[in-house]
Design a protein around this motif. Structure first.
Motif, PDB file in Angstrom:
ATOM      1  N   GLU A 108      68.883   0.680 -69.670  1.00  0.00           N
ATOM      2  CA  GLU A 108      69.523  -0.053 -68.577  1.00  0.00           C
ATOM      3  C   GLU A 108      70.231   0.894 -67.624  1.00  0.00           C
ATOM      4  O   GLU A 108      70.220   0.703 -66.406  1.00  0.00           O
ATOM      5  N   ILE A 109      70.877   1.928 -68.191  1.00  0.00           N
ATOM      6  CA  ILE A 109      71.673   2.870 -67.411  1.00  0.00           C
ATOM      7  C   ILE A 109      71.123   4.272 -67.629  1.00  0.00           C
ATOM      8  O   ILE A 109      70.816   4.655 -68.757  1.00  0.00           O
ATOM      9  N   CYS A 110      71.005   5.044 -66.549  1.00  0.00           N
ATOM     10  CA  CYS A 110      70.517   6.417 -66.635  1.00  0.00           C
ATOM     11  C   CYS A 110      71.536   7.360 -66.009  1.00  0.00           C
ATOM     12  O   CYS A 110      72.176   7.024 -65.004  1.00  0.00           O
ATOM     13  N   LEU A 111      71.658   8.551 -66.591  1.00  0.00           N
ATOM     14  CA  LEU A 111      72.521   9.598 -66.047  1.00  0.00           C
ATOM     15  C   LEU A 111      71.699  10.855 -65.848  1.00  0.00           C
ATOM     16  O   LEU A 111      71.016  11.309 -66.768  1.00  0.00           O
ATOM     17  N   LEU A 112      71.756  11.438 -64.654  1.00  0.00           N
ATOM     18  CA  LEU A 112      71.040  12.678 -64.389  1.00  0.00           C
ATOM     19  C   LEU A 112      71.722  13.844 -65.087  1.00  0.00           C
ATOM     20  O   LEU A 112      72.950  13.883 -65.224  1.00  0.00           O
ATOM     21  N   CYS A 113      70.919  14.806 -65.513  1.00  0.00           N
ATOM     22  CA  CYS A 113      71.460  15.945 -66.248  1.00  0.00           C
ATOM     23  C   CYS A 113      70.579  17.164 -66.022  1.00  0.00           C
ATOM     24  O   CYS A 113      69.349  17.057 -65.998  1.00  0.00           O
ATOM     25  N   ASP A 114      71.213  18.330 -65.851  1.00  0.00           N
ATOM     26  CA  ASP A 114      70.496  19.600 -65.822  1.00  0.00           C
ATOM     27  C   ASP A 114      70.630  20.257 -67.187  1.00  0.00           C
ATOM     28  O   ASP A 114      71.260  19.705 -68.094  1.00  0.00           O
TER      29      ASP A 114
END
Length: 277
Positions: free
Chosen positions: A74-80
């Motif tokens: 449902e929820i996504c968080l961008l990450c390097d």
């Protein structure tokens, strides 16, 4: 959607298990590892699953879009690949969305980095969105599905066209009617701070400023980009003055605005799509 939260990781030639361990990712995540093979596999994390996609395609924005498509959360968080998450990152992110049900995109605070915004929940619009870094950005996947917003694959690391892809993404979100807010929950720190590790930044040379002129015109339009060129070159003079003079920085930025490389590339892509259609 059958997961509450997934971390979307973009990396190159990485050991995925080591990356998860070093980043302190304890829940679900999608890893797009740009390397020299095309394969997929998964492994268990402390409280979830890491879904890994090894691909031979190149480009940061392309990998972010691929991660969005692969996500089932449902929820996504961008990450390097240079972040270290707080032990309670998952609880903070989910709580932020529960406390702000009208938000489509939530920008978070990062540990050890001077915040760009006052320490309160607030809506972000232009020009504040220009101060947001990609690793702060989370979103409801359904909001992106509904609007069709994705990262522009003409921009970002690996394209040779400069950065500002997160600014373009957030601008498209606002144009599509999505609500962006800032929530001052600290969720992670950036271990390297990007210094010397960038795949595209080669110093404050003429090409940097020419690309910046091109990207700002592409996103903001000619009048605003031209005005912003003068503001940026004056405001950021201390940051780049050891590499290039303000006169040459401004001249290069205006040259990029005049050439309008990204705008012309976008027109070519649209013409090609029309012909195929």
């Amino acid at each position: 959607m059958n997961k509450k939260l997934e971390i979307l990781v973009s990396c190159m030639f990485s050991d995925s298990k080591k990356l998860v361990s070093d980043s302190h990712i304890t829940g679900d995540c999608v890893i797009i590892n740009q390397c020299d093979e095309d394969t997929a596999y998964s492994f268990a994390t402390e409280n979830g699953t890491a879904s890994v996609y090894c691909v031979t395609e190149r480009g940061l924005t392309r990998s972010r879009n691929m991660a969005i498509e692969k996500s089932t959360a449902e929820i996504c968080l961008l990450c390097d690949d240079d972040e270290i998450f707080a032990s309670d990152y998952s609880e903070k992110i989910i709580r932020a969305y529960e406390e702000n049900p009208g938000a489509d995109v939530i920008v978070f605070k990062m540990i050890g980095i001077k915040p760009s915004f006052s320490d309160r929940v607030q809506e972000l619009k232009f020009p504040k969105i220009m101060r947001v870094a990609s690793w702060q950005i989370s979103f409801r996947k359904q909001s992106l599905i509904k609007t069709g917003v994705r990262f522009d694959e003409l921009m970002g690391s690996g394209t040779g066209n400069g950065a500002e892809e997160e600014f373009r993404f957030l601008t498209d979100c606002i144009k599509s009617g999505l609500k962006i807010i800032y929530v001052p929950y600290e969720i992670a720190e950036v271990s390297k701070m990007g210094e010397g590790e960038s795949k595209w930044f080669q110093g404050f040379d003429e090409m940097f400023f020419e690309n910046r002129g091109s990207t700002t015109r592409y996103i903001m339009g000619l009048p605003l980009a031209s005005a912003y060129a003068f503001y940026y070159c004056l405001k950021k003079k201390k940051m780049y003055s050891s590499d290039i003079s303000m006169f040459n920085a401004l001249k290069s930025t205006l040259r990029g605005i005049r050439k309008n490389k990204l705008g012309k590339l976008r027109s070519l892509c649209e013409d090609s799509d029309t012909e195929r259609g």
